[in-house]
Scaffold this motif. Structure first.
Motif, PDB file in Angstrom:
ATOM      1  N   ILE A   1      15.618  83.188 -59.043  1.00  0.00           N
ATOM      2  CA  ILE A   1      14.445  82.609 -60.567  1.00  0.00           C
ATOM      3  C   ILE A   1      14.563  84.384 -60.814  1.00  0.00           C
ATOM      4  N   ILE A   2      14.090  84.991 -59.840  1.00  0.00           N
ATOM      5  CA  ILE A   2      14.099  86.823 -60.449  1.00  0.00           C
ATOM      6  C   ILE A   2      15.247  86.978 -61.098  1.00  0.00           C
ATOM      7  N   THR A   3      15.942  87.035 -59.999  1.00  0.00           N
ATOM      8  CA  THR A   3      17.903  87.475 -61.146  1.00  0.00           C
ATOM      9  C   THR A   3      17.589  86.738 -62.462  1.00  0.00           C
ATOM     10  N   VAL A   4      17.350  85.876 -62.394  1.00  0.00           N
ATOM     11  CA  VAL A   4      17.952  84.887 -63.930  1.00  0.00           C
ATOM     12  C   VAL A   4      17.204  85.200 -64.791  1.00  0.00           C
ATOM     13  N   MET A   5      15.774  85.582 -64.248  1.00  0.00           N
ATOM     14  CA  MET A   5      15.425  85.893 -65.719  1.00  0.00           C
ATOM     15  C   MET A   5      15.638  87.359 -65.609  1.00  0.00           C
ATOM     16  N   HIS A   6      15.799  88.148 -65.408  1.00  0.00           N
ATOM     17  CA  HIS A   6      16.744  89.617 -65.435  1.00  0.00           C
ATOM     18  C   HIS A   6      17.357  89.736 -66.540  1.00  0.00           C
ATOM     19  N   SER A   7      18.496  88.405 -66.750  1.00  0.00           N
ATOM     20  CA  SER A   7      18.762  88.490 -68.017  1.00  0.00           C
ATOM     21  C   SER A   7      17.734  88.765 -69.370  1.00  0.00           C
ATOM     22  N   LEU A   8      17.022  88.970 -69.711  1.00  0.00           N
ATOM     23  CA  LEU A   8      15.749  89.046 -70.503  1.00  0.00           C
ATOM     24  C   LEU A   8      15.711  90.466 -71.077  1.00  0.00           C
ATOM     25  N   PHE A   9      16.450  90.894 -69.888  1.00  0.00           N
ATOM     26  CA  PHE A   9      16.367  92.848 -70.063  1.00  0.00           C
ATOM     27  C   PHE A   9      17.370  93.146 -70.905  1.00  0.00           C
ATOM     28  N   LEU A  10      18.763  91.923 -71.223  1.00  0.00           N
ATOM     29  CA  LEU A  10      19.699  92.665 -72.522  1.00  0.00           C
ATOM     30  C   LEU A  10      18.994  92.254 -73.531  1.00  0.00           C
TER      31      LEU A  10
END
Length: 506
Positions: A227-236
Motif C-alpha cells: 500500500i505504501i509503495t502504491v501511494m508513493h506514486s503520488l510523488f510524481l
C-alpha cells in the motif's frame, strides 16, 4: 504546469499548494527509516532471525526424543503440554532476550542509517549537477525498491531487510532535500517553512507505527508495505507539475533595499516560473561563491561536527529502543509493545516541535535584524536554537540513565523535541547561510559525515552487551560526548560579536 502561469508574476495561492503538497510528501514518505523501532517489533514477532536464538526447551526435547523409546516421547509431549499450559501467562508476558537477534537488528539499522547518509551525499551531488527532477526520479525508484523488499522479508529471506531498509531510507531523504527549496517562495518565515517540512519528516516515522498497529490487528506486513509503495506514486505529481526541473533560487535581499521586495512576499516566484519555462537555474545573474569556499568555512565545519555528535546520540537511542525497553520493563512483552506505541504517538508531535524550532529561528532573525555586520545579521539568529538543541541532547542523555518506568513518558517527549530541533536546524542553518544552489551538496556532505560518524553506534551497542553495567557506562560516555556540541554555538556567538564590534568601533 501549475506554476508555469505567467499572470503578472504572481502565483498567489499556488505557493501554499506547493508547500502543502511538499509537507504531505515529507509526512508520508521521507523519514520512514526512523520508524525502525516499530518495524523491528513486527519483524521480531514474525520470528525473523529467531533461528539465532537458543531454545533450550526444544533442544532438550529433541535430545530426549532421539535417545528414548516412542512411548517415552509421548510422555514427554504430554508433560511439555502440561508445563506449557501452566506457564502460558508467564511466557506470553515475558520473553527472554535474544542477543544474537537484537545484534542482527541493530546491525541492520546501523547499515541502513549509514547508507541513508552516504546516499544523501551522492544524491546531493546529483541534485546539484542534474537538478530537481532527475534527483526525484532516482529517489522514487530507490524508495519503491526498498518498500517492496521490506514487504517480502521472510524467515527464508531475512537478508532483504538490509537492502530494503537502506533503499527505503535513502530514497526518502531527497524528498526533504528537494522540497526545502520551496521555502524560497516565502520571503518572511522561510525558516518556519523549513521547520514545517522537517516536522513532516519527523512525523513520517509514525507510518511504521501504523504498520505495527495494523499488524497487531490482523493485517499482514506485506500488504501494508505494498500500500505504501502504491501511494508513493503520488510523488510524481509534484515532480512533474509543481517543482521546477532545476531549482528555486533564493531571492537576494540587501540591507536598506527591503522596499524593493514585493510586499506580498512573492520574492522568488518569478524565478520559479522562469525555471519551469526555461530550465535555467537562476534569473538573476548573481555571482556565487565557489562550493569549495563554502566547504572550507569554519562555520560549516563546526556545524557538521555538531550534527555528527547529536545524531549519534539520537541514532543510538533509536536503534536500541527495543532492548532498552526490554531492560527497563524486565522483558514484559505487553509493556514493551505499549511503550513502543507511546513513543511513536508522542513522536507524531514532531510537526509542532519542528515548527516551533523554525519560529524560534525566525524570531531571532528579527531580534538581530538591526546589526551592522552581515555576519551578525545572518549567523547570530542561529546561536540560541543550536544551543537549545545541544541542551536537549544533554537532558535526554540524563533521562535514559534513570531506570524508572514513569520517566519514559518524559524521555519520549524530550526525544521528540530534540529530534525536531536537530534536523530542522541542521537544514535551516545551511538554507539561511549558504546559496540555495549548493544546499543539496552541502546537506549531503553534512549528512554523510554524520552517517560515517554514526557507525559508532554499533560499537556502543556491542559495548552495551559486554557486561551488565555496560549500558550505563555507554550512556554516561555519550552524555560527556554531547557536551562537546556546545562548541558550535559558542564559536558562532564569539565570531559574530567580534565582527559586530569592528563596525561599532568604525
Amino acid at each position: 504546469m501549475v506554476l508555469s502561469d505567467t499572470s503578472k508574476g504572481d502565483i498567489g495561492w499556488k505557493k501554499w499548494l506547493v508547500a502543502g503538497w511538499a509537507f504531505m510528501e515529507c509526512l508520508f514518505f521521507a523519514g520512514l527509516l526512523y520508524g525502525w523501532a516499530s518495524i523491528n517489533f513486527v519483524l521480531k514477532s514474525e520470528g525473523i532471525y529467531a533461528d539465532l536464538c537458543e531454545d533450550t526447551v526444544n533442544s532438550s526435547f529433541l535430545t530426549y526424543s532421539v535417545n528414548n523409546s516412542e512411548s517415552s516421547v509421548v510422555n514427554v509431549v504430554m508433560l511439555n503440554a502440561t508445563t506449557t499450559s501452566s506457564n502460558m501467562s508467564e511466557v506470553s508476558a515475558k520473553k527472554q532476550p535474544c542477543k544474537p537477534q537484537d545484534s542482527k537488528m541493530a546491525l541492520c539499522f546501523t547499515v541502513g542509517s549509514a547508507m541513508f547518509c552516504i546516499g544523501c551525499a551522492v544524491l546531493g551531488y546529483i541534485h546539484f549537477r542534474f537538478g530537481t527532477r532527475v534527483t526525484r526520479l532516482i529517489s522514487f525508484t530507490m524508495f519503491v525498491s526498498g518498500t517492496l523488499m521490506m514487504a517480502f522479508i521472510s524467515k527464508e529471506n531475512p537478508w532483504l531487510m538490509f537492502p530494503g531498509l537502506s533503499l527505503m531510507g535513502t530514497g526518502g531523504l531527497p524528498i526533504l532535500v528537494t522540497n526545502t527549496q520551496v521555502s524560497n517562495l516565502f520571503l518572511a518565515g522561510s525558516s518556519s517553512v523549513v521547520g514545517l517540512l522537517c516536522g513532516g519528516f519527523d512525523m513520517s516515522s509514525a507510518v511504521m507505527l501504523i504498520v505495527k498497529i495494523a499488524y497487531e490487528n490482523g493485517f499482514s506486513r506485506m500488504n501494508m508495505f505494498i500500500i505504501i509503495t502504491v501511494m508513493h506514486s503520488l510523488f510524481l505529481v509534484s515532480t512533474f507539475f509543481f517543482l521546477p526541473k532545476d531549482f528555486i533560487s533564493k531571492p537576494v535581499v540587501k540591507q536598506g533595499m527591503e522596499s524593493e521586495i514585493p510586499e506580498d512576499g512573492e520574492a522568488g516566484i518569478e524565478l520559479l516560473k522562469q525555471n519551469n519555462q526555461t530550465g535555467e537555474g537562476t534569473a538573476a545573474k548573481t555571482e556565487l561563491p565557489s562550493l569549495l569556499s563554502c566547504l572550507k568555512q569554519t562555520k560549516f565545519i563546526t556545524h557538521v561536527i555538531w550534527l555528527c555528535i547529536l545524531q549519534l546520540r539520537f541514532y543510538y537511542i533509536l536503534g536500541t529502543l527495543n532492548p532498552y525497553l526490554n531492560r527497563i520493563l524486565d522483558g514484559d512483552e505487553k509493556q514493551v509493545s505499549y511503550f513502543t506505541d507511546i513513543c511513536f504517538y508522542i513522536m507524531m508531535g514532531g510537526l509542532l516541535t519542528s515548527f516551533l524550532s523554525g519560529i524560534v529561528y525566525d524570531s531571532q532573525k528579527r531580534v538581530f535584524s538591526d546589526g551592522k555586520s552581515q555576519m551578525y545579521r545572518e549567523i547570530m539568529p542561529a546561536v540560541l536554537p543550536l544551543a537549545l538543541a545541544s541542551a536537549l541532547s544533554v537532558l535526554l542523555s540524563i533521562l535514559v540513565l534513570i531506570p524508572v518506568t514513569e520517566v519514559l513518558y518524559l524521555t519520549f517527549i524530550v526525544m521528540t523535541v530534540y529530534r525536531s530541533f536537530l534536523y530542522s536546524l541542521g537544514a535551516a542553518f545551511l538554507s539561511a547561510i549558504f546559496p540555495s544552489e549548493y544546499f543539496g551538496m552541502l546537506y549531503g556532505i553534512m549528512i554523510v559525515c554524520a552517517g560515517i560518524f554514526s557507525i559508532l553506534q554499533y560499537a556502543f551497542f556491542s559495548w552495551a552487551e559486554a557486561y551488565p553495567e555496560a549500558p550505563l557506562h555507554a550512556n554516561i560516555f555519550l552524555l560527556c560526548l554531547v557536551l562537546f556540541s556546545f562548541v558550535h554555538p559558542l564559536y558562532l556567538w564569539i565570531t559574530c560579536w567580534k565582527e559586530e564590534k569592528k563596525f561599532k568601533v568604525n
